[in-house]
Design a protein around this motif. Structure first.
Motif, PDB file in Angstrom:
ATOM      1  N   ALA A 211      28.678  50.496  23.991  1.00 52.08           N
ATOM      2  CA  ALA A 211      28.275  49.145  24.367  1.00 52.08           C
ATOM      3  C   ALA A 211      28.428  48.222  23.169  1.00 52.08           C
ATOM      4  N   ALA A 212      28.971  47.038  23.408  1.00 51.44           N
ATOM      5  CA  ALA A 212      29.044  46.008  22.373  1.00 51.44           C
ATOM      6  C   ALA A 212      27.752  45.199  22.443  1.00 51.44           C
ATOM      7  N   PRO A 213      26.920  45.248  21.424  1.00 51.91           N
ATOM      8  CA  PRO A 213      25.631  44.544  21.476  1.00 51.91           C
ATOM      9  C   PRO A 213      25.806  43.036  21.627  1.00 51.91           C
ATOM     10  N   LYS A 214      24.782  42.393  22.166  1.00 55.72           N
ATOM     11  CA  LYS A 214      24.854  40.943  22.388  1.00 55.72           C
ATOM     12  C   LYS A 214      24.972  40.180  21.077  1.00 55.72           C
ATOM     13  N   GLU A 215      24.471  40.769  19.972  1.00 53.53           N
ATOM     14  CA  GLU A 215      24.603  40.118  18.664  1.00 53.53           C
ATOM     15  C   GLU A 215      26.014  40.266  18.097  1.00 53.53           C
ATOM     16  N   GLY A 216      26.799  41.160  18.710  1.00 54.36           N
ATOM     17  CA  GLY A 216      28.160  41.410  18.262  1.00 54.36           C
ATOM     18  C   GLY A 216      28.349  42.829  17.778  1.00 54.36           C
ATOM     19  N   GLN A 217      29.489  43.410  18.131  1.00 58.02           N
ATOM     20  CA  GLN A 217      29.876  44.671  17.497  1.00 58.02           C
ATOM     21  C   GLN A 217      30.351  44.332  16.084  1.00 58.02           C
ATOM     22  N   ILE A 218      30.258  45.292  15.186  1.00 59.27           N
ATOM     23  CA  ILE A 218      30.746  45.062  13.829  1.00 59.27           C
ATOM     24  C   ILE A 218      32.261  45.223  13.822  1.00 59.27           C
ATOM     25  N   ALA A 219      32.931  44.298  13.166  1.00 60.76           N
ATOM     26  CA  ALA A 219      34.387  44.373  13.022  1.00 60.76           C
ATOM     27  C   ALA A 219      34.726  45.120  11.733  1.00 60.76           C
ATOM     28  N   PHE A 220      35.256  46.339  11.883  1.00 61.09           N
ATOM     29  CA  PHE A 220      35.818  47.045  10.724  1.00 61.09           C
ATOM     30  C   PHE A 220      37.301  46.699  10.750  1.00 61.09           C
ATOM     31  N   THR A 221      37.633  45.595  10.085  1.00 58.92           N
ATOM     32  CA  THR A 221      38.941  44.962  10.235  1.00 58.92           C
ATOM     33  C   THR A 221      40.001  45.658   9.388  1.00 58.92           C
ATOM     34  N   ILE A 222      41.229  45.648   9.907  1.00 55.65           N
ATOM     35  CA  ILE A 222      42.370  46.243   9.206  1.00 55.65           C
ATOM     36  C   ILE A 222      43.401  45.144   8.975  1.00 55.65           C
ATOM     37  N   TYR A 223      43.952  45.125   7.768  1.00 55.62           N
ATOM     38  CA  TYR A 223      44.822  44.036   7.333  1.00 55.62           C
ATOM     39  C   TYR A 223      46.178  44.552   6.864  1.00 55.62           C
ATOM     40  N   HIS A 224      47.142  43.639   6.827  1.00 60.37           N
ATOM     41  CA  HIS A 224      48.378  43.832   6.086  1.00 60.37           C
ATOM     42  C   HIS A 224      48.304  42.947   4.841  1.00 60.37           C
ATOM     43  N   HIS A 225      48.598  43.531   3.686  1.00 64.24           N
ATOM     44  CA  HIS A 225      48.612  42.779   2.433  1.00 64.24           C
ATOM     45  C   HIS A 225      49.913  43.000   1.687  1.00 64.24           C
ATOM     46  N   VAL A 226      50.325  41.983   0.938  1.00 63.26           N
ATOM     47  CA  VAL A 226      51.366  42.126  -0.074  1.00 63.26           C
ATOM     48  C   VAL A 226      50.658  42.220  -1.418  1.00 63.26           C
ATOM     49  N   VAL A 227      51.085  43.180  -2.233  1.00 60.15           N
ATOM     50  CA  VAL A 227      50.399  43.482  -3.487  1.00 60.15           C
ATOM     51  C   VAL A 227      50.988  42.662  -4.629  1.00 60.15           C
ATOM     52  N   LYS A 228      50.098  42.095  -5.447  1.00 63.32           N
ATOM     53  CA  LYS A 228      50.545  41.328  -6.606  1.00 63.32           C
ATOM     54  C   LYS A 228      51.334  42.222  -7.564  1.00 63.32           C
ATOM     55  N   GLY A 229      52.309  41.611  -8.231  1.00 64.37           N
ATOM     56  CA  GLY A 229      53.197  42.357  -9.116  1.00 64.37           C
ATOM     57  C   GLY A 229      54.538  42.651  -8.483  1.00 64.37           C
ATOM     58  N   SER A 230      54.621  42.464  -7.167  1.00 65.69           N
ATOM     59  CA  SER A 230      55.894  42.626  -6.468  1.00 65.69           C
ATOM     60  C   SER A 230      56.843  41.506  -6.900  1.00 65.69           C
ATOM     61  N   THR A 231      58.130  41.796  -6.932  1.00 66.90           N
ATOM     62  CA  THR A 231      59.120  40.778  -7.286  1.00 66.90           C
ATOM     63  C   THR A 231      59.237  39.763  -6.155  1.00 66.90           C
ATOM     64  N   PRO A 232      59.791  38.587  -6.431  1.00 65.16           N
ATOM     65  CA  PRO A 232      59.975  37.611  -5.348  1.00 65.16           C
ATOM     66  C   PRO A 232      60.763  38.174  -4.167  1.00 65.16           C
ATOM     67  N   ALA A 233      61.775  38.978  -4.450  1.00 65.77           N
ATOM     68  CA  ALA A 233      62.562  39.566  -3.351  1.00 65.77           C
ATOM     69  C   ALA A 233      61.721  40.562  -2.563  1.00 65.77           C
ATOM     70  N   GLN A 234      60.939  41.385  -3.265  1.00 62.50           N
ATOM     71  CA  GLN A 234      60.072  42.349  -2.583  1.00 62.50           C
ATOM     72  C   GLN A 234      59.033  41.616  -1.736  1.00 62.50           C
TER      73      GLN A 234
END
Length: 315
Positions: A211-234
C-alpha cells in the motif's frame, strides 16, 4: 545493451565499454579516482541510486547535463527534477507499507498505522535503515522532517513508548528476516520495497500486499549521471546515450521488462504494472523525497539512539 548496440551502430567512431558493479562497490572507487586522476574517471556515465547521488552531490561528482543533448529532461515529473540538471531521474523504487494479506483484509493507509493497536506485536522494523525503521516515516507523517531535531526527538519518544508497550514484534537486517515471519503470520505489517513485494506476491504467490500511504510512498530514486573529468567528447556522447535511455520508447521497454517505476510522463506501462499502487501516477508524483545527505550524516547517531531507546525495550 540494446541501446548501446544501436548507438554504436549509428556512431561508428564510438566504443562503449560496460563497467559492471553495484553503486556500493563502484562509488568509493570513483572517489579514489577523482582524488588521484581527476581527468580519468573510472566511468563516464551510469546508473546511480539516491544514496550514491547524494554522496556525489557532496563530492562534486556530477556534470550538468546540456538540455540540447538531453531534451528528455523536460519529460521528468517536476518533483524529480535535479537542480541545475545535474543528472536526470528516470525511475524509482517505492517504499511503502507491506502487509500480510491473510491477516489484514483492509489495506493500511498511513505510516502512522505502524502504531495502531491492531498491529500490536505484529510490526517488523529495520534495525539499520531509518527510512524502514519507522523513524523517518513517522516524523514525516507527523509533519516534521529528518533535519528537524525536535521532530526526530518526538518520534524517538513515541517509538520508545510503543516498544515498551509491545507494539514491535521484531527487527530485521535482511530480506528473509522480514519475509519469512510474514509468510508464517508472525508479522502483519512492515515497510518495504514495492519491487520485492511484487515478486513475493505475484511470482511466488505469498501473502503479501503493498500500500502507498496517504502521506506518500518513499521515492528511492535512480538517476543517470555524467561524471566530472570526462572529456568534452565523452560528455557529449554520454549525454546523447542518456537521452536515448530516457526516450519514451526505450524507457517504456526498460520499465516494463524490469518492473521499474518510471518518473517520466506518458510512459505506457503493461496493464499488470499500471494497476499496482506503486505505479499509479498520483503515488509517483506524491512520493516523499527524503533528505538523503541528512540521513547519511545522522545514521550513526540515530543507530545508537535507536538501539538504546527502542530496540532495548523489545523482548
Amino acid at each position: 545493451r540494446e541501446v548501446m548496440a544501436e548507438y554504436m551502430k549509428d556512431n561508428a567512431n564510438v566504443t562503449i565499454e560496460l563497467y559492471e558493479g553495484t553503486n556500493a562497490e563502484t562509488y568509493p572507487k570513483m572517489v579514489a579516482a577523482k582524488k588521484t586522476t581527476p581527468d580519468q574517471p573510472i566511468v563516464n556515465f551510469g546508473y546511480f541510486n539516491a544514496d550514491a547521488t547524494a554522496k556525489g552531490d557532496i563530492d562534486d561528482m556530477w556534470e550538468t547535463l546540456d538540455p540540447t543533448n538531453v531534451p528528455t529532461v523536460s519529460n521528468v515529473y517536476d518533483s524529480f527534477r535535479r537542480k541545475d540538471n545535474k543528472g536526470i531521474a528516470w525511475g524509482m523504487v517505492g517504499i511503502g507499507l507491506m502487509y500480510n494479506t491473510d491477516q489484514v483484509k483492509t489495506a493500511p493507509t498511513s505510516w502512522l498505522d505502524f502504531w495502531d493497536p491492531k498491529f500490536k506485536g505484529r510490526l517488523a522494523l529495520s534495525n539499520g535503515n531509518h527510512y524502514l525503521s519507522g523513524l523517518v516515516t513517522t516524523t514525516r507523517a507527523n509533519g516534521g522532517k529528518e533535519g528537524d531535531a525536535a521532530a526526530v526527538d518526538k518520534t524517538f519518544k513515541l517509538m520508545s513508548d510503543k516498544a515498551k508497550e509491545g507494539q514491535i514484534r521484531l527487527f530485521f537486517l535482511s530480506n528473509d528476516q522480514v519475509k519469512q515471519p510474514m509468510i508464517r503470520g508472525e508479522v502483519w505489517l512492515s515497510g518495504w520495497f514495492n519491487s520485492s513485494v511484487d515478486i513475493w506476491a505475484n511470482q511466488e504467490h505469498g501473502p503479501f500486499g503493498y500500500a502507498a500511504p496517504k502521506e506518500g510512498q518513499i521515492a528511492f530514486t535512480i538517476y543517470h549521471h555524467v561524471v566530472k573529468g570526462s572529456t568534452p567528447a565523452q560528455k557529449y556522447h554520454a549525454e546523447r546515450i542518456i537521452n536515448m535511455l530516457n526516450d519514451k520508447k526505450w524507457l517504456t521497454r526498460y520499465c516494463n521488462l524490469t518492473h521499474s517505476i518510471p518518473v517520466a510522463k506518458d510512459i505506457q506501462l503493461d496493464p499488470e504494472l499500471a494497476q499496482q499502487e506503486a505505479f499509479k501516477t498520483r503515488n509517483i508524483e506524491g512520493a516523499i523525497q527524503l533528505d538523503w545527505p541528512t540521513l547519511a550524516a545522522k545514521n550513526a547517531e540515530w543507530n545508537d539512539r535507536f538501539n538504546k531507546e527502542v530496540v532495548a525495550y523489545v523482548k
